[in-house]
Design a protein around this motif. Structure first.
Motif, mmCIF file in Angstrom:
data_model
loop_
_atom_site.group_PDB
_atom_site.id
_atom_site.type_symbol
_atom_site.label_atom_id
_atom_site.label_comp_id
_atom_site.label_asym_id
_atom_site.label_seq_id
_atom_site.Cartn_x
_atom_site.Cartn_y
_atom_site.Cartn_z
ATOM 1 N N GLY A 113 0.645 -1.292 -0.036
ATOM 2 C CA GLY A 113 0.018 -0.061 0.131
ATOM 3 C C GLY A 113 0.927 1.331 0.102
ATOM 4 N N LYS A 114 1.995 1.082 -0.122
ATOM 5 C CA LYS A 114 3.164 2.493 -0.240
ATOM 6 C C LYS A 114 3.767 2.507 -1.433
ATOM 7 N N ARG A 115 3.860 3.726 -1.965
ATOM 8 C CA ARG A 115 4.751 3.991 -3.174
ATOM 9 C C ARG A 115 6.086 4.019 -2.741
ATOM 10 N N VAL A 116 7.079 3.172 -3.445
ATOM 11 C CA VAL A 116 8.413 3.281 -2.953
ATOM 12 C C VAL A 116 9.264 3.547 -4.221
ATOM 13 N N TYR A 117 10.020 4.578 -3.987
ATOM 14 C CA TYR A 117 11.125 4.879 -5.332
ATOM 15 C C TYR A 117 12.436 4.520 -4.812
ATOM 16 N N TRP A 183 17.960 15.233 -1.734
ATOM 17 C CA TRP A 183 17.569 14.936 -3.075
ATOM 18 C C TRP A 183 16.657 14.085 -3.003
ATOM 19 N N ALA A 184 16.758 12.986 -1.762
ATOM 20 C CA ALA A 184 15.242 11.996 -1.846
ATOM 21 C C ALA A 184 14.283 12.732 -1.332
ATOM 22 N N ASN A 185 14.215 13.740 -0.773
ATOM 23 C CA ASN A 185 12.985 14.365 -0.304
ATOM 24 C C ASN A 185 12.523 14.921 -1.594
ATOM 25 N N ARG A 186 13.223 15.604 -2.233
ATOM 26 C CA ARG A 186 12.605 16.026 -3.656
ATOM 27 C C ARG A 186 12.188 14.803 -4.587
ATOM 28 N N MET A 187 12.716 13.889 -4.626
ATOM 29 C CA MET A 187 12.276 12.699 -5.458
ATOM 30 C C MET A 187 11.215 12.066 -4.892
ATOM 31 N N LEU A 188 10.789 11.998 -3.647
ATOM 32 C CA LEU A 188 9.647 11.576 -2.950
ATOM 33 C C LEU A 188 8.482 12.364 -3.555
ATOM 34 N N LYS A 189 8.661 13.870 -3.351
ATOM 35 C CA LYS A 189 7.681 14.670 -4.010
ATOM 36 C C LYS A 189 7.505 14.595 -5.470
ATOM 37 N N LYS A 190 8.765 14.313 -6.293
ATOM 38 C CA LYS A 190 8.413 14.341 -7.767
ATOM 39 C C LYS A 190 7.606 12.945 -8.081
ATOM 40 N N THR A 191 8.069 11.803 -7.320
ATOM 41 C CA THR A 191 7.201 10.792 -8.175
ATOM 42 C C THR A 191 6.148 10.345 -7.203
ATOM 43 N N GLY A 192 5.841 11.123 -6.143
ATOM 44 C CA GLY A 192 4.443 10.855 -5.517
ATOM 45 C C GLY A 192 4.697 9.496 -4.643
ATOM 46 N N SER A 193 5.941 9.436 -3.984
ATOM 47 C CA SER A 193 6.280 8.256 -3.260
ATOM 48 C C SER A 193 6.442 8.743 -1.808
ATOM 49 N N SER A 194 6.232 7.888 -1.021
ATOM 50 C CA SER A 194 6.179 8.208 0.551
ATOM 51 C C SER A 194 7.543 7.381 0.900
ATOM 52 N N ARG A 195 8.172 6.311 0.204
ATOM 53 C CA ARG A 195 9.251 5.825 0.629
ATOM 54 C C ARG A 195 10.248 5.909 -0.587
ATOM 55 N N CYS A 196 11.672 6.329 0.058
ATOM 56 C CA CYS A 196 12.894 6.148 -0.606
ATOM 57 C C CYS A 196 14.023 5.469 -0.415
ATOM 58 N N ILE A 197 14.401 4.561 -1.352
ATOM 59 C CA ILE A 197 15.570 3.582 -0.852
ATOM 60 C C ILE A 197 16.599 3.854 -1.465
ATOM 61 N N LEU A 198 17.770 4.209 -0.884
ATOM 62 C CA LEU A 198 18.923 4.402 -1.596
ATOM 63 C C LEU A 198 20.014 3.582 -1.458
ATOM 64 N N GLY A 199 21.172 3.711 -2.087
ATOM 65 C CA GLY A 199 22.500 2.978 -1.773
ATOM 66 C C GLY A 199 23.510 3.652 -1.836
ATOM 67 N N ASN A 211 8.723 14.693 3.216
ATOM 68 C CA ASN A 211 7.972 14.017 2.298
ATOM 69 C C ASN A 211 7.695 12.597 2.298
ATOM 70 N N GLY A 212 8.381 11.942 3.652
ATOM 71 C CA GLY A 212 8.362 10.532 3.799
ATOM 72 C C GLY A 212 9.377 10.198 4.432
ATOM 73 N N VAL A 213 9.578 8.829 4.134
ATOM 74 C CA VAL A 213 11.078 8.002 4.865
ATOM 75 C C VAL A 213 12.132 7.718 3.715
ATOM 76 N N VAL A 214 13.205 8.034 4.088
ATOM 77 C CA VAL A 214 14.555 7.546 3.366
ATOM 78 C C VAL A 214 15.157 6.611 3.996
ATOM 79 N N ALA A 215 15.384 5.496 3.296
ATOM 80 C CA ALA A 215 16.181 4.343 4.167
ATOM 81 C C ALA A 215 17.429 3.806 2.966
#
Length: 243
Positions: A113-117, A183-199, A211-215
């Motif tokens: 139920g979450k949109r994840v980028y 950057w992740a905060n901007r991408m959450l807004k741009k993609t309409g996501s609530s979760r962003c996963i980076l490496g 705008n959500g949660v970054v992990a």
């Protein structure tokens, strides 16, 4: 009830730098076996390999057990996705056609139920300007063609030498997490996501932003860390079954 989803990154398989966990590829195979039939998604957020390049009739045999474990995971019903990293951006069709894992530069998934980028994260920091230029050179079609003309054994040896050199340079680099989080905060807004996963930066953690949660799962080198997503929540864990 939804099955959990798992996210890992930065295993850099193919090299064993000082301080790396012994036999970490075998540990990764055991991890994949442990979640087979128990996971809805596995997303590898870039740099699974220290170097990856596909020839028409050549695939590195050193990772056969890993390929098999990933294929079994796919057959169990788990969606497996690979993101291109700065070390393994040259994927071809081996993983989609043979293993069943899909390859992406960036990815958006609906999970629990979450949109994840998802994005590896190379080139995000302002200090990565030189790398962004270097990546364009490496990824230029003519240069990719010329590299293909090198014997695979020589090509792998050359790539590992370059990788070791770049790692030594990178060890002194200061990680500015605020740049990644901004950057992740901007991408959450741009993609309409609530979760962003980076490496990429190898720093494990879960951060709340506007705008959500970054992990980030950190890496599968010095600590065998991963992100587990349950009921929309992101939790950082460490795989300890090494025996």
């Amino acid at each position: 009830m939804s099955l959990p989803a798992y996210f890992i990154s930065d295993a850099h398989l193919g090299v064993n730098p000082p301080g790396a966990v012994p036999d970490r590829e075998k540990a990764l195979v055991r991890f994949l076996e442990s979640i087979t039939g128990k996971a809805s998604h596995l997303v590898i957020v870039g740099d699974l390999f220290e170097f990856w390049y596909e020839y028409n009739d050549y695939v590195c045999r050193n990772h056969f057990d890993l390929f098999f474990a990933m294929r079994e995971l796919v057959k169990s019903g788990c969606e497996v996705h690979l993101l291109q990293g700065n070390h393994d951006f040259a994927y071809g069709d081996f993983f989609p056609k043979t293993v069943g894992a899909q390859v992406h530069k960036e990815l958006v998934l609906e999970i629990q139920g979450k949109r994840v980028y998802f994005r590896h994260g190379d080139g995000v920091a302002k200090s990565d300007f030189g790398y962004r230029l270097f990546r364009r050179i490496l990824d230029f079609p003519l240069n990719r063609f010329l590299f293909r003309q090198i014997h695979p054994d020589w090509g792998m040896a050359l790539a590992r030498f370059v990788g070791r050199s770049s790692r030594k340079v990178g060890e002194s680099r200061v990680i500015k997490m605020d740049e990644y989080l901004h950057w992740a905060n901007r991408m959450l807004k741009k993609t309409g996501s609530s979760r962003c996963i980076l490496g990429h930066h190898h720093v494990p953690g879960v951060w709340n932003v506007e705008n959500g949660v970054v992990a980030s799962a950190g890496d599968w080198m010095k600590k065998l860390t991963y992100i587990q997503m349950d009921a929309g929540e992101l939790n950082l864990n460490e795989f300890r079954t090494l025996g």
